[in-house]
Design a protein around this motif. Structure first.
Motif, PDB file in Angstrom:
ATOM      1  N   UNK A  39      12.840  10.670  61.781  1.00 50.44           N
ATOM      2  CA  UNK A  39      12.455  11.533  63.626  1.00 50.44           C
ATOM      3  C   UNK A  39      11.678  10.623  64.603  1.00 50.44           C
ATOM      4  N   UNK A  40      10.694   9.575  63.327  1.00 53.15           N
ATOM      5  CA  UNK A  40       9.771   8.602  64.029  1.00 53.15           C
ATOM      6  C   UNK A  40      10.678   7.420  65.073  1.00 53.15           C
ATOM      7  N   UNK A  41      12.177   7.433  64.597  1.00 51.25           N
ATOM      8  CA  UNK A  41      13.531   6.530  65.383  1.00 51.25           C
ATOM      9  C   UNK A  41      13.677   7.264  65.842  1.00 51.25           C
ATOM     10  N   UNK A  42      13.823   8.459  66.795  1.00 48.36           N
ATOM     11  CA  UNK A  42      14.535   8.901  67.113  1.00 48.36           C
ATOM     12  C   UNK A  42      14.460   9.039  69.220  1.00 48.36           C
ATOM     13  N   UNK A  43      12.740   8.564  69.286  1.00 53.06           N
ATOM     14  CA  UNK A  43      12.633   8.478  71.105  1.00 53.06           C
ATOM     15  C   UNK A  43      11.979   9.683  71.161  1.00 53.06           C
ATOM     16  N   UNK A  44      11.198  10.862  70.072  1.00 53.37           N
ATOM     17  CA  UNK A  44      10.721  11.927  70.690  1.00 53.37           C
ATOM     18  C   UNK A  44       9.526  11.639  70.746  1.00 53.37           C
ATOM     19  N   UNK A  45       8.742  12.212  71.498  1.00 51.61           N
ATOM     20  CA  UNK A  45       7.384  12.019  72.001  1.00 51.61           C
ATOM     21  C   UNK A  45       6.618  12.507  71.090  1.00 51.61           C
ATOM     22  N   UNK A  49       1.436  12.849  74.917  1.00 54.35           N
ATOM     23  CA  UNK A  49       1.093  11.795  75.982  1.00 54.35           C
ATOM     24  C   UNK A  49       1.682  11.316  76.322  1.00 54.35           C
ATOM     25  N   UNK A  50       3.053  11.385  76.110  1.00 56.86           N
ATOM     26  CA  UNK A  50       3.909  10.433  77.125  1.00 56.86           C
ATOM     27  C   UNK A  50       4.568   9.217  76.666  1.00 56.86           C
ATOM     28  N   UNK A  51       3.733   8.685  76.046  1.00 53.76           N
ATOM     29  CA  UNK A  51       3.704   6.888  75.820  1.00 53.76           C
ATOM     30  C   UNK A  51       2.086   6.405  76.521  1.00 53.76           C
ATOM     31  N   UNK A  52       1.321   7.009  76.402  1.00 49.50           N
ATOM     32  CA  UNK A  52       0.044   6.880  76.887  1.00 49.50           C
ATOM     33  C   UNK A  52      -0.741   6.706  75.407  1.00 49.50           C
ATOM     34  N   UNK A  53      -2.133   5.359  75.769  1.00 54.58           N
ATOM     35  CA  UNK A  53      -2.695   5.363  74.493  1.00 54.58           C
ATOM     36  C   UNK A  53      -3.894   5.571  75.660  1.00 54.58           C
ATOM     37  N   UNK A  54      -4.819   6.388  74.965  1.00 57.19           N
ATOM     38  CA  UNK A  54      -5.809   7.016  75.600  1.00 57.19           C
ATOM     39  C   UNK A  54      -7.560   6.905  75.025  1.00 57.19           C
ATOM     40  N   UNK A  55      -8.743   6.993  74.843  1.00 59.05           N
ATOM     41  CA  UNK A  55      -9.782   6.759  74.539  1.00 59.05           C
ATOM     42  C   UNK A  55     -10.089   7.994  74.129  1.00 59.05           C
ATOM     43  N   UNK A  56     -10.716   7.943  73.399  1.00 54.60           N
ATOM     44  CA  UNK A  56     -10.776   9.251  72.500  1.00 54.60           C
ATOM     45  C   UNK A  56     -12.355   9.309  72.225  1.00 54.60           C
ATOM     46  N   UNK A  57     -13.121  10.433  73.077  1.00 55.16           N
ATOM     47  CA  UNK A  57     -14.205  10.831  72.556  1.00 55.16           C
ATOM     48  C   UNK A  57     -14.952  11.740  71.404  1.00 55.16           C
ATOM     49  N   UNK A  58     -15.306  11.491  70.745  1.00 52.63           N
ATOM     50  CA  UNK A  58     -16.494  12.902  70.124  1.00 52.63           C
ATOM     51  C   UNK A  58     -15.509  13.785  70.259  1.00 52.63           C
ATOM     52  N   UNK A 131       3.006   4.414  58.995  1.00 60.01           N
ATOM     53  CA  UNK A 131       3.932   5.384  59.179  1.00 60.01           C
ATOM     54  C   UNK A 131       3.303   6.557  60.132  1.00 60.01           C
ATOM     55  N   UNK A 132       2.057   6.607  60.984  1.00 58.80           N
ATOM     56  CA  UNK A 132       1.768   7.278  61.052  1.00 58.80           C
ATOM     57  C   UNK A 132       1.764   6.587  63.076  1.00 58.80           C
ATOM     58  N   UNK A 133       3.103   5.028  63.418  1.00 63.49           N
ATOM     59  CA  UNK A 133       2.367   4.644  64.439  1.00 63.49           C
ATOM     60  C   UNK A 133       2.905   5.508  65.641  1.00 63.49           C
ATOM     61  N   UNK A 134       4.132   6.061  65.555  1.00 63.28           N
ATOM     62  CA  UNK A 134       4.316   6.941  66.921  1.00 63.28           C
ATOM     63  C   UNK A 134       3.550   8.278  67.427  1.00 63.28           C
ATOM     64  N   UNK A 135       2.391   8.331  66.097  1.00 61.41           N
ATOM     65  CA  UNK A 135       1.600   9.452  66.662  1.00 61.41           C
ATOM     66  C   UNK A 135       0.340   8.808  67.733  1.00 61.41           C
ATOM     67  N   UNK A 136       0.111   7.583  66.899  1.00 57.75           N
ATOM     68  CA  UNK A 136      -1.301   7.354  67.959  1.00 57.75           C
ATOM     69  C   UNK A 136      -1.227   7.850  69.264  1.00 57.75           C
ATOM     70  N   UNK A 137      -2.680   8.387  69.408  1.00 56.41           N
ATOM     71  CA  UNK A 137      -3.001   8.368  70.156  1.00 56.41           C
ATOM     72  C   UNK A 137      -3.758   7.926  70.811  1.00 56.41           C
ATOM     73  N   UNK A 138      -4.873   6.893  70.402  1.00 55.55           N
ATOM     74  CA  UNK A 138      -5.814   6.104  70.842  1.00 55.55           C
ATOM     75  C   UNK A 138      -6.551   5.526  70.142  1.00 55.55           C
ATOM     76  N   UNK A 139      -7.736   4.743  70.004  1.00 57.46           N
ATOM     77  CA  UNK A 139      -8.704   4.507  69.865  1.00 57.46           C
ATOM     78  C   UNK A 139      -9.902   5.350  70.323  1.00 57.46           C
ATOM     79  N   UNK A 140     -10.940   5.740  68.973  1.00 57.62           N
ATOM     80  CA  UNK A 140     -12.022   6.441  69.518  1.00 57.62           C
ATOM     81  C   UNK A 140     -12.971   4.873  70.333  1.00 57.62           C
ATOM     82  N   UNK A 141     -13.415   6.309  71.057  1.00 59.28           N
ATOM     83  CA  UNK A 141     -14.095   5.211  72.179  1.00 59.28           C
ATOM     84  C   UNK A 141     -16.129   4.882  72.230  1.00 59.28           C
TER      85      UNK A 141
END
Length: 483
Positions: A39-45, A49-58, A131-141
């Motif tokens: 599944x992680x290698x399928x190219x599915x989002x 977030x369509x490939x974007x990385x964001x900073x995430x607040x609490x 393991x979760x690299x394709x699930x990465x949303x971003x980093x905590x702000x």
């Protein structure tokens, strides 16, 4: 930074352990480890977030606390684990314990044999980053919570130094103290600096590598944020710097000399991870620029000036930059030190040339000025010259001169490609891609001798070079201009 054995789980079969161990939940068909990897290698989002990385607040993290919308923070990185729920050997309830919150402590507790007699050391095998690299949303702000046994040395090396420990007390009166982190792949190490500013650009960053030490200075208003590290392993001489301006994130990509796993980035040197007044840094600034002609052809030339007394440059001024505002304020009679010319482009590459293709983005157009002028004037075998100019908007360097040259010289073709055009733009849109290049790079004859020159921001040049090789152009047919 997690660097642990490469296996993701100690076996793909779901078996129950003894009463003292941690029971695994039987997984449904199609939810095994191998199914997850596919599944992680399928190219599915998988992030939504369509490939974007964001900073995430609490506050934002807390909103994503349901099974079908579950974000978890581990080691400062935020993952959307909803797609992984059904594949987790510990079951959905185990993941939901950390839903919408920092799960670092829970993750580490599962690694500790002393946490509970009923807890198996399941996570000692788990490389979360992989393991979760394709699930990465971003980093905590903001700085995430750390377990009690998280050593001060590692906090320093991962850029998590508390604000109270900033070296210079004046920094408290300046901008918010930046932080940094790092991660690695087989051949690359990436240092990520979080400036917490939105007016950062490439002109604000100075990076230098000498022997085993690496130093990066980011100018933030009247202060400089320093990364100064003695690297734990050797790296190659060339590295790249990228800036995500809308979030103030800087990525410095280093190339390993050997494809080995680094256990740490290195150890800190003087003023590492500190915010200090800019006037105290004493840094000499060196920027490469390409001399250009004063015009593409005679009608646009200023009054004739002796060539041995004048050099022309085409320079974009960044108002918040470190170097170009100083150039912009120079007065007649001021001095600037200029080095000897550098570069590896040879005029011999033009011999018997029939087709010349130029790929440029933004200010990467500057080396093409002399290439274009020389080719059209001095190569009798030349059949055609084509320039594909990538830009954000239609405010394009020397656009009127280029269009007039294309009108006057039938050998010269010109195409503009905009990534953020106005609604009335009728030309091509997008970024460098296989479709655009395969259509553009057509030889006048099947046997034509070809040269392709490319220049632009590092990501553009790297992507363009890869696509050119994929289109079966040889190294001898490609020349990239890099600083």
């Amino acid at each position: 930074m997690l660097n642990v054995p490469s296996q993701s789980f100690p076996g793909s079969k779901q078996q129950c352990v003894s009463s003292r161990g941690r029971s695994k939940v039987p997984l449904k068909k199609g939810r095994s480890l191998m199914d997850w990897i596919r599944l992680t290698k399928s190219g599915k989002d998988l992030t939504g977030l369509k490939g974007r990385l964001i900073e995430v607040t609490e506050e934002e993290l807390k909103k994503h606390n349901k099974k079908d919308d579950c974000w978890i923070c581990i080691r400062g990185f935020v993952y959307n684990v909803s797609p992984y729920m059904a594949c987790h050997p510990g079951g959905e309830e185990e993941l939901m314990r950390a839903a919408g919150s920092d799960g670092t402590d829970l993750f580490d507790q599962a690694c500790s044999a002393s946490f509970s007699q009923s807890t198996e050391m399941v996570h000692r095998w788990v490389n979360c980053e992989s393991m979760l690299k394709e699930c990465l949303v971003g980093r905590m702000a903001v700085k995430p919570a750390f377990p009690k046994d998280y050593h001060e040395e590692k906090k320093l090396l991962n850029g998590m130094l508390p604000k109270s420990q900033v070296t210079d007390p004046l920094a408290k009166e300046g901008p918010s103290s930046p932080s940094y982190d790092w991660f690695q792949r087989d051949a690359l190490v990436t240092i990520v600096i979080y400036t917490k500013q939105k007016d950062i650009n490439l002109d604000s960053v100075i990076a230098d590598h000498r022997d085993d030490s690496f130093r990066a200075e980011t100018v933030i208003k009247d202060y400089s944020y320093l990364i100064h590290i003695a690297l734990s392993h050797e790296i190659q001489e060339d590295f790249s710097v990228r800036v995500v301006e809308n979030v103030g994130k800087i990525e410095i990509v280093l190339k390993k000399k050997e494809n080995t796993s680094w256990k740490c980035l290195g150890h800190p040197l003087e003023n590492h991870n500190s915010l200090i007044p800019k006037k105290d840094t004493g840094t000499e600034i060196v920027k490469p620029y390409t001399p250009v002609s004063d015009s593409l052809f005679s009608e646009f030339k200023e009054p004739v000036l002796p060539n041995n007394k004048y050099i022309y440059f085409l320079i974009k001024i960044y108002p918040a930059g470190l170097f170009t505002p100083e150039l912009d304020h120079l007065q007649i009679g001021d001095y600037v030190s200029v080095s000897n010319p550098e570069g590896n482009f040879k005029i011999s590459q033009f011999q018997e040339l029939e087709d010349l293709f130029l790929l440029t983005a933004g200010t990467g157009f500057t080396p093409m000025v002399k290439v274009l002028s020389y080719a059209l004037t001095n190569i009798p075998s030349l059949r055609k010259v084509k320039l594909m100019f990538f830009n954000k908007t239609d405010h394009i360097i020397w656009r009127s001169q280029l269009e007039k040259l294309a009108f006057k010289d039938k050998r010269f073709d010109l195409e503009f490609v905009l990534s953020a055009p106005a609604s009335e733009w009728n030309g091509k849109r997008g970024y460098v891609s296989p479709a655009l290049l395969s259509e553009f790079l057509k030889r006048s004859l099947d046997t034509s001798k070809v040269l392709i020159c490319i220049c632009g921001p590092m990501p553009f040049t790297e992507q363009g070079m890869k696509l050119l090789h994929d289109l079966n152009f040889s190294k001898d047919e490609i020349h990239s201009f890099t600083a």
